[in-house]
Design an enzyme around this catalytic site. Structure first.
Site, PDB file in Angstrom:
ATOM      1  N   GLY A  22      49.129  -2.207   9.846  1.00  0.00           N
ATOM      2  CA  GLY A  22      49.336  -0.845   9.376  1.00  0.00           C
ATOM      3  C   GLY A  22      49.836  -0.727   7.941  1.00  0.00           C
ATOM      4  O   GLY A  22      50.397   0.300   7.563  1.00  0.00           O
ATOM      5  N   HIS A 120      37.962  -2.207   2.773  1.00  0.00           N
ATOM      6  CA  HIS A 120      37.624  -3.606   3.030  1.00  0.00           C
ATOM      7  C   HIS A 120      38.160  -4.469   1.886  1.00  0.00           C
ATOM      8  O   HIS A 120      38.014  -4.113   0.716  1.00  0.00           O
ATOM      9  CB  HIS A 120      36.103  -3.762   3.137  1.00  0.00           C
ATOM     10  CG  HIS A 120      35.701  -5.172   3.457  1.00  0.00           C
ATOM     11  ND1 HIS A 120      35.770  -5.681   4.732  1.00  0.00           N
ATOM     12  CD2 HIS A 120      35.288  -6.180   2.655  1.00  0.00           C
ATOM     13  CE1 HIS A 120      35.390  -6.953   4.706  1.00  0.00           C
ATOM     14  NE2 HIS A 120      35.100  -7.278   3.465  1.00  0.00           N
ATOM     15  N   ASP A 157      28.689   3.359   8.118  1.00  0.00           N
ATOM     16  CA  ASP A 157      27.445   3.633   8.839  1.00  0.00           C
ATOM     17  C   ASP A 157      27.392   2.702  10.044  1.00  0.00           C
ATOM     18  O   ASP A 157      28.421   2.163  10.461  1.00  0.00           O
ATOM     19  CB  ASP A 157      26.214   3.528   7.915  1.00  0.00           C
ATOM     20  CG  ASP A 157      26.066   2.139   7.335  1.00  0.00           C
ATOM     21  OD1 ASP A 157      26.703   1.188   7.852  1.00  0.00           O
ATOM     22  OD2 ASP A 157      25.301   1.982   6.362  1.00  0.00           O
ATOM     23  N   ALA A 190      45.077  -3.595  -5.105  1.00  0.00           N
ATOM     24  CA  ALA A 190      43.825  -2.842  -4.934  1.00  0.00           C
ATOM     25  C   ALA A 190      43.896  -1.874  -3.750  1.00  0.00           C
ATOM     26  O   ALA A 190      43.769  -0.666  -3.923  1.00  0.00           O
ATOM     27  CB  ALA A 190      42.658  -3.806  -4.771  1.00  0.00           C
TER      28      ALA A 190
END
Ligand code: GAR
Length: 214
Positions: A22, A120, A157, A190
């Protein structure tokens, strides 16, 4: 797609899906507290299993948590339907996969088309796809001898990590890096910047202009 709603409230209602530590959820919680998510509001957390730290973080922040386990359902469709039901009950506009490791089916993805984003820990399309989670992308980056890696926020997707890229940030690989040190730096430099930025921009109609409230 225009989303019509009788709500007077024009906020973007966000659900966060989690499976582990988390850290990314915490980043969003902290950003919301600081008023850094624009008109986005964190509404609920969906956890794929009990006993994970992400649940503790949500509870500390007084965010409602629902645990929905795929194994409790007969098949993918029934699982997807349960998720849809949970989100509809809270009028959710945007779903953020923040370290969520359970496969979502076509029924769910169609119901929330262009309204599911994932973070990701690599510069997709490199080091993504099935099996690339946790330390795996970072191990692969080091094995490939890359000098730069990073993180990506993308639309979800039906296949892992292939949806349209929305935001990316690069991070330097250091010669002394291990998968663990690299994972920490990618998260700090990032992921923790990209995810609030993506939510803020989407709330402002910038990355996914189709998600606008009328
Ligand atoms: C994060 O590094 C996230 O980018 C990654 O899992 C970690 C979850 O950590 N996601 C993936 O690898 C998805 N393919 P967290 O639960 O502490 O936020």
């Amino acid at each position: 797609m225009m989303v019509t709603s009788p709500r007077a409230d024009q906020s973007l209602r966000v659900a966060i899906f989690v499976s582990g530590g988390g850290t990314n959820l915490q980043t969003l919680i902290d950003a919301a507290k600081m008023g850094d998510l624009g008109s986005a509001k964190l509404i609920k957390v969906i956890a794929s299993r009990p006993g994970i730290k992400a649940i503790e973080r949500a509870q500390l922040a007084e965010l409602p948590v629902e645990i929905i386990r795929k194994n409790d359902f007969a098949d993918q469709n029934a699982y997807d339907q349960a998720l849809i039901h949970s989100l509809k009950a809270c009028d959710i506009d945007l779903i953020v996969l923040a370290g969520f490791l359970t496969r979502l089916g076509s029924r769910f993805i169609a119901a929330y088309k262009d309204r599911i984003i994932n973070i990701h820990p690599s510069l997709l399309p490199e080091f993504g796809g099935s099996g690339f989670y946790g330390l795996k992308p970072h191990e692969a980056v080091l094995q490939a001898g890359r000098e730069v890696t990073g993180a990506t926020v993308h639309l979800v997707d039906e296949t892992y990590d292939t949806g349209r890229i929305l935001l990316q940030k690069k991070v330097k690989v250091m010669p002394e890096d291990t998968p663990e040190t690299l994972q920490k730096r990618v998260m700090r430099e990032a992921e923790q910047e990209l995810l609030p930025e993506a939510v803020r921009q989407i709330a402002a109609g910038k990355l996914l202009p189709e998600i606008t409230r009328v």
